[in-house]
Motif scaffolding. Structure first.
Motif, mmCIF file in Angstrom:
data_model
loop_
_atom_site.group_PDB
_atom_site.id
_atom_site.type_symbol
_atom_site.label_atom_id
_atom_site.label_comp_id
_atom_site.label_asym_id
_atom_site.label_seq_id
_atom_site.Cartn_x
_atom_site.Cartn_y
_atom_site.Cartn_z
ATOM 1 N N PHE A 21 0.897 -1.183 0.077
ATOM 2 C CA PHE A 21 0.051 0.014 0.035
ATOM 3 C C PHE A 21 0.769 1.200 -0.001
ATOM 4 O O PHE A 21 2.149 1.267 0.284
ATOM 5 N N ASP A 22 0.265 2.353 -0.242
ATOM 6 C CA ASP A 22 1.106 3.674 -0.163
ATOM 7 C C ASP A 22 0.011 4.698 0.667
ATOM 8 O O ASP A 22 -1.148 4.452 0.611
ATOM 9 N N GLY A 23 0.711 5.568 1.146
ATOM 10 C CA GLY A 23 -0.169 6.363 1.724
ATOM 11 C C GLY A 23 0.848 8.132 1.763
ATOM 12 O O GLY A 23 1.746 8.131 1.542
ATOM 13 N N PHE A 25 -4.791 6.667 1.925
ATOM 14 C CA PHE A 25 -4.139 5.563 1.802
ATOM 15 C C PHE A 25 -4.900 4.772 0.467
ATOM 16 O O PHE A 25 -5.969 4.668 0.180
ATOM 17 N N THR A 26 -4.020 3.923 -0.360
ATOM 18 C CA THR A 26 -4.476 2.972 -1.413
ATOM 19 C C THR A 26 -4.023 1.717 -1.360
ATOM 20 O O THR A 26 -2.434 1.484 -1.243
ATOM 21 N N ASN A 27 -4.509 0.984 -1.224
ATOM 22 C CA ASN A 27 -4.085 -0.917 -1.270
ATOM 23 C C ASN A 27 -3.918 -1.217 -2.547
ATOM 24 O O ASN A 27 -4.594 -1.200 -3.648
ATOM 25 N N LEU A 28 -2.403 -1.482 -2.607
ATOM 26 C CA LEU A 28 -1.939 -1.994 -4.000
ATOM 27 C C LEU A 28 -1.554 -3.269 -3.910
ATOM 28 O O LEU A 28 -0.835 -3.936 -4.763
ATOM 29 N N SER A 29 -2.313 -4.095 -3.039
ATOM 30 C CA SER A 29 -1.782 -5.614 -3.046
ATOM 31 C C SER A 29 -2.285 -6.328 -4.136
ATOM 32 O O SER A 29 -3.175 -6.024 -4.994
ATOM 33 N N THR A 30 -1.584 -7.431 -4.426
ATOM 34 C CA THR A 30 -1.896 -8.411 -5.559
ATOM 35 C C THR A 30 -1.704 -9.951 -5.201
ATOM 36 O O THR A 30 -1.460 -10.210 -4.214
ATOM 37 N N VAL A 70 0.242 -1.534 9.873
ATOM 38 C CA VAL A 70 0.569 -3.080 9.086
ATOM 39 C C VAL A 70 -0.826 -3.129 8.349
ATOM 40 O O VAL A 70 -1.919 -2.986 8.751
ATOM 41 N N LEU A 71 -0.455 -3.738 7.257
ATOM 42 C CA LEU A 71 -1.497 -4.266 6.404
ATOM 43 C C LEU A 71 -1.310 -5.894 6.150
ATOM 44 O O LEU A 71 -0.562 -6.395 5.571
ATOM 45 N N ASP A 116 0.192 -12.496 3.770
ATOM 46 C CA ASP A 116 1.466 -11.457 3.623
ATOM 47 C C ASP A 116 1.347 -10.362 4.476
ATOM 48 O O ASP A 116 0.048 -9.938 4.471
ATOM 49 N N ASP A 117 2.148 -10.002 4.974
ATOM 50 C CA ASP A 117 2.153 -8.725 5.991
ATOM 51 C C ASP A 117 2.992 -7.631 5.156
ATOM 52 O O ASP A 117 4.254 -8.011 4.976
ATOM 53 N N THR A 118 2.825 -6.418 5.409
ATOM 54 C CA THR A 118 3.609 -5.450 5.257
ATOM 55 C C THR A 118 3.445 -3.954 6.033
ATOM 56 O O THR A 118 2.216 -3.791 6.593
ATOM 57 N N THR A 119 4.478 -3.575 6.335
ATOM 58 C CA THR A 119 4.506 -2.415 7.430
ATOM 59 C C THR A 119 5.066 -1.136 6.835
ATOM 60 O O THR A 119 6.144 -0.996 6.072
ATOM 61 N N MET A 120 4.393 -0.164 7.308
ATOM 62 C CA MET A 120 4.858 1.120 6.863
ATOM 63 C C MET A 120 4.640 2.267 8.033
ATOM 64 O O MET A 120 3.812 2.098 8.809
ATOM 65 N N ILE A 121 5.885 3.097 8.410
ATOM 66 C CA ILE A 121 5.550 4.133 9.134
ATOM 67 C C ILE A 121 5.020 5.481 8.735
ATOM 68 O O ILE A 121 5.741 5.859 7.705
#
Length: 297
Positions: free
Chosen positions: A57-59, A70-75, A116-117, A127-132
């Motif tokens: 995702f990006d924010g 925020f935009t969910n870019l998961s695939t 966390v997404l 699958d997890d991804t994290t962004m501050i």
């Protein structure tokens, strides 16, 4: 051998990490044993490896308002599909957005959040991804024009009423519409030309790590000053002197004329452009004309 055709020898219970999924056709691992010169019958069984989701995702930031986009870019590769769980870092773990959304943090100070997404496929793969994400304290630019609205060549005073959402210190930049600027909180400026000026104030946090700014534009009118003139004749023809008011003002606004002939009659308001005036005794007089526009200039 595994689905990638890599032999795994001398292993009773092998553990294999498949680096790609089996798509629409299952893998067919084979198992056989060899004892001296004898080989067992080959055992084969179908094995399906499901595709893993890729959480992404990006924010942005909250500079354009309280909310962060925020935009969910998961695939995920076909034939899978995902569900989602968001941990917003502030205790909220209830969001399941698959697309774009806006989120507002209630804390009005500048603060980092560990976001966390988690993407979960329909086969249970995760699958997890994290962004501050940093939520910034927001400035609001405000100023008052009451003392700024003046006549030509009178100081305009700009009253700054800007605020930060967390009460922290601020920096300012003023643009006065005549080419001048200032970084003072409450500046003073003298306009020598009448007109309507677009005054812009840009306010931001003193913390230079905060990229957010706010601006406001207001129109400030500067009113003309009357050009006061008069002429007079002598009193040779009769006992009166004729006065002619030659005062003008660029915007043709209404004016009040206050005459003082320095005699016992005191100050008089005389609207006539031309009039005769009788003095009560011969003398040399200082005659004063004060003109006041409808804007008190």
């Amino acid at each position: 051998a595994n689905a990638l055709n890599t032999p795994a020898r001398n292993t009773l219970n092998p553990s294999i990490k498949f680096t790609k999924h089996s798509a629409s056709l299952p893998f067919s691992p084979k198992f056989y044993t060899v004892s001296e010169k004898c080989t067992s019958i080959t055992a084969t069984n179908s094995l399906t490896i499901f595709p893993n989701p890729i959480a992404k995702f990006d924010g942005g930031n909250n500079c354009s308002g309280d909310a962060i986009s925020f935009t969910n870019l998961s695939t995920i590769d076909s034939p899978g599909n995902n569900t989602f769980n968001w941990d917003m870092g502030d205790g909220n773990i209830s969001r399941t957005d698959a697309g774009s959304f806006n989120y507002t943090y209630t804390n009005k100070t500048s603060k980092n959040y560990n976001l966390v997404l988690r993407a979960t496929s329909n086969k249970g793969c995760i699958d997890d991804t994290t962004m501050i994400v940093r939520n910034y304290a927001l400035p609001t630019a405000i100023f008052d024009t009451i003392l700024a609205t003046q006549c030509q060549n009178i100081n305009s005073v700009f009253k700054n009423q800007s605020t930060m959402s967390d009460g922290s210190s601020m920096l300012y930049k003023w643009y006065f519409g005549n080419g001048d600027s200032s970084a003072t909180k409450d500046p003073t400026l003298l306009y020598d030309t009448l007109g309507l000026y677009n005054v812009r104030l840009v306010a931001r946090a003193s913390d230079l790590g905060n990229p957010c700014s706010s601006q406001v534009v207001k129109q400030v009118p500067i009113h003309p000053i009357p050009d006061t003139k008069f002429s007079f004749s002598n009193n040779c023809d009769d006992d009166s002197i004729r006065f002619t008011n030659n005062t003008s003002i660029p915007d043709a606004s209404a004016m009040t004329y206050r005459w003082n002939f320095n005699d016992a009659k005191g100050v008089q308001i005389i609207p006539n452009v031309s009039f005769k005036y009788n003095f009560d005794s011969p003398a040399t007089r200082n005659v004063n004309l004060e003109v006041i526009s409808n804007k008190n200039c």
